[in-house]
Design a protein around this motif. Structure first.
Motif, short mmCIF file in Angstrom:
data_model
loop_
_atom_site.label_atom_id
_atom_site.label_comp_id
_atom_site.label_asym_id
_atom_site.label_seq_id
_atom_site.Cartn_x
_atom_site.Cartn_y
_atom_site.Cartn_z
N SER A 1 0.81 -1.22 0.00
CA SER A 1 0.00 0.00 0.00
C SER A 1 0.85 1.27 0.00
CB SER A 1 -0.93 0.01 1.23
OG SER A 1 -0.16 -0.09 2.42
N ARG B 1 -7.42 -2.56 -0.75
CA ARG B 1 -7.37 -3.71 0.16
C ARG B 1 -8.74 -3.86 0.78
NH1 ARG B 1 -3.14 -2.95 4.70
NH2 ARG B 1 -4.71 -1.43 5.32
N ALA C 1 -9.07 1.70 -0.43
CA ALA C 1 -7.67 2.13 -0.42
C ALA C 1 -7.33 2.63 0.98
CB ALA C 1 -7.43 3.22 -1.44
#
Length: 518
Positions: free
Chosen positions: A188, A327, A331
């Motif tokens: 991320s 995810r 986000a």
């Protein structure tokens, strides 16, 4: 490519960047010397051209007016010496773009450091040569300014171009190590550095577009005043040409002033003046036609211009939002917040740089201070872009499943029918492959059961052996007998007419009619 060849090409790029910039100044000045000044001293042509070239690379130039000119014009002798430092940014923009392209080409050739060092050293040497050979009594400048500032104008963009090219193709050195460090970051957070730089580039281009739009609108709205100033200058064709080219060189400077005007803080055209969307306060200004674009009075509607930097930030957020990894359908907030704040801070730094590059002196006395102030412009641009970024980059976003279902309108009758037909087909195929028959084939099961029941009734009641053979007792072979009879009935079915299907010739019965032949 061989490093020597890369070095030679980089040196050629530096030579062309300096030569083209000087030629752009020498050509119109030579025309002015021939057609307007007549028997002017040709020895002053080169110092004048070099002074303009140095000024275009942020070198402050000190001008000393001769006594004969002061006596003829009646100018106060106290104003005989003054400094010009407002740069015509067209020179710096051309040199910077040429240098960035040279650095990128060197990096793509596999010798980024060699190309950057060679080009920077050659351009520095040329700047030093111009500084040494252009000394004149009427125009002077600091020698180290004349060498250092042009060298930085070339070296910094060349370094940026070399780093960009090395990032694109790799360099087996620090750039690849930096990329490896980025790849080792959590999924991320890995795209965050790239998205910050990409967002800063989008913001910079958007702000330049905003400045260009404001300048174009000002030229259209104040065209008559600009033409009136041209007519009041009383110059011939050659003088008008030189004057127009000089103002064209200052066009990038006007664009940066327009950015400051749209952001809110505005700019000054002399000590104690201010040109902002809220109010305009200017005194006597030099009769330069390009300054006729400055409005004499402002309207409250001009405050709406502050929405343009906000729109640039929103556009940047919309572009970057789709590039964040999601995810669980969302986000993460941390990376998005980091990107938004970083872009806002860097935009504020770019605003301060814009103010520094577009400020300076354009004459003696009160004209010694022109351009925007770094602090207010940096704060305004940073906050406005942050607001726009937050609207689209930090706002909640529906899960991916919702976005996927929204692609087909829920009220579309055709889409609903197609979805139901596909579900029916899938259900029929799944049921037929298992032990339980599908609903469209229930007639086959019933036919098999009726036939078995009829055979049982035709047998005598006392003929137990024959009944046992005709209708075996329930057991593990009963289901096999039923399935065999179903398959036999299936083999005798006719094709289904096309108008019964979905128009494609295929349905749950694979083109067969759900009726027995006999």
């Amino acid at each position: 490519m061989h490093r020597l060849l890369v070095a030679l090409l980089a040196a050629l790029d530096a030579l062309l960047a300096a030569a083209v910039g000087l030629a752009v100044v020498l050509a119109p000045l030579a025309l002015l010397w021939v057609f307007a000044l007549g028997d002017a001293d040709w020895s002053a042509l080169w110092p004048a051209a070099a002074a303009v070239w140095h000024l275009g690379h942020f070198v402050p130039v000190t001008v000393t007016l001769p006594d004969t000119y002061l006596a003829a014009t009646g100018v106060d002798p106290a104003l005989a010496t003054f400094t010009l430092s407002l740069a015509p940014l067209a020179f710096a923009a051309f040199t910077g773009l040429f240098a960035a392209r040279s650095g990128t080409r060197a990096a793509e050739s596999g010798a980024a450091l060699t190309g950057w060092l060679t080009g920077s050293l050659v351009f520095t040497g040329l700047a030093a040569l111009v500084a040494v050979s252009s000394s004149a009594p009427l125009v002077s400048f600091e020698a180290w300014h004349a060498i250092l500032f042009p060298a930085l104008v070339f070296a910094v963009p060349a370094l940026v171009g070399a780093a960009t090219g090395a990032w694109r193709v790799g360099d087996d050195g620090p750039v690849d190590r930096l990329r490896g460090w980025r790849d080792r970051m959590p999924a991320s957070w890995a795209p965050v550095p790239t998205l910050i730089l990409r967002g800063l580039a989008v913001v910079a281009l958007g702000l330049m577009a905003v400045g260009g739009i404001v300048v174009a609108a000002g030229l259209l709205a104040r065209g008559q005043q600009i033409i009136g100033l041209f007519q009041a200058s009383n110059v011939d064709a050659v003088g008008a040409t030189v004057l127009a080219l000089g103002q064209l060189l200052y066009l990038p400077t006007l664009v940066l002033w327009a950015v400051a005007f749209a952001a809110g803080p505005g700019f000054a055209v002399g000590v104690g003046t201010a040109v902002t969307p809220a109010a305009t306060q200017v005194g006597a200004m030099p009769a330069i036609p390009a300054l006729g674009i400055i409005p004499e009075a402002t309207s409250p509607w001009l405050l709406m211009l502050a929405l343009l930097p906000v729109a640039v930030g929103a556009l940047t957020g919309w572009i970057l939002r789709s590039q964040f990894p999601e995810r669980d359908g969302h986000a993460p907030v941390g990376p998005r917040l980091t990107v938004a704040l970083s872009i806002a801070v860097l935009t504020g730094g770019a605003g301060a740089l814009i103010a520094v590059l577009s400020s300076g002196a354009i004459g003696p006395g009160r004209l010694a201070a022109t351009g925007p102030e770094p602090g207010p412009l940096a704060l305004a641009l940073g906050l406005e872009v942050l607001v726009g970024l937050s609207i689209l980059l930090l706002s909640p976003r529906p899960p991916r499943s919702w976005r996927g279902s929204a692609e087909v309108p829920s009220g579309s009758l055709t889409s609903e029918l197609e979805r139901e037909r596909e579900l029916d087909h899938d259900e029929a195929r799944m049921r037929w492959s298992g032990s339980a028959p599908a609903a469209p084939f229930a007639w086959a099961v019933e036919a098999a059961d009726d036939r078995a029941h009829t055979d049982a009734e035709d047998n005598p009641a006392g003929d137990l052996a024959h009944a046992a053979e005709a209708d075996p007792p329930p057991g593990p072979h009963a289901d096999d007998d039923v399935q065999a009879r179903i398959r036999e009935a299936w083999a005798r079915m006719e094709p289904l007419p096309r108008e019964w299907g979905d128009g494609s010739g295929s349905d749950a019965t694979d083109g067969r009619d759900p009726r027995p032949v006999d």
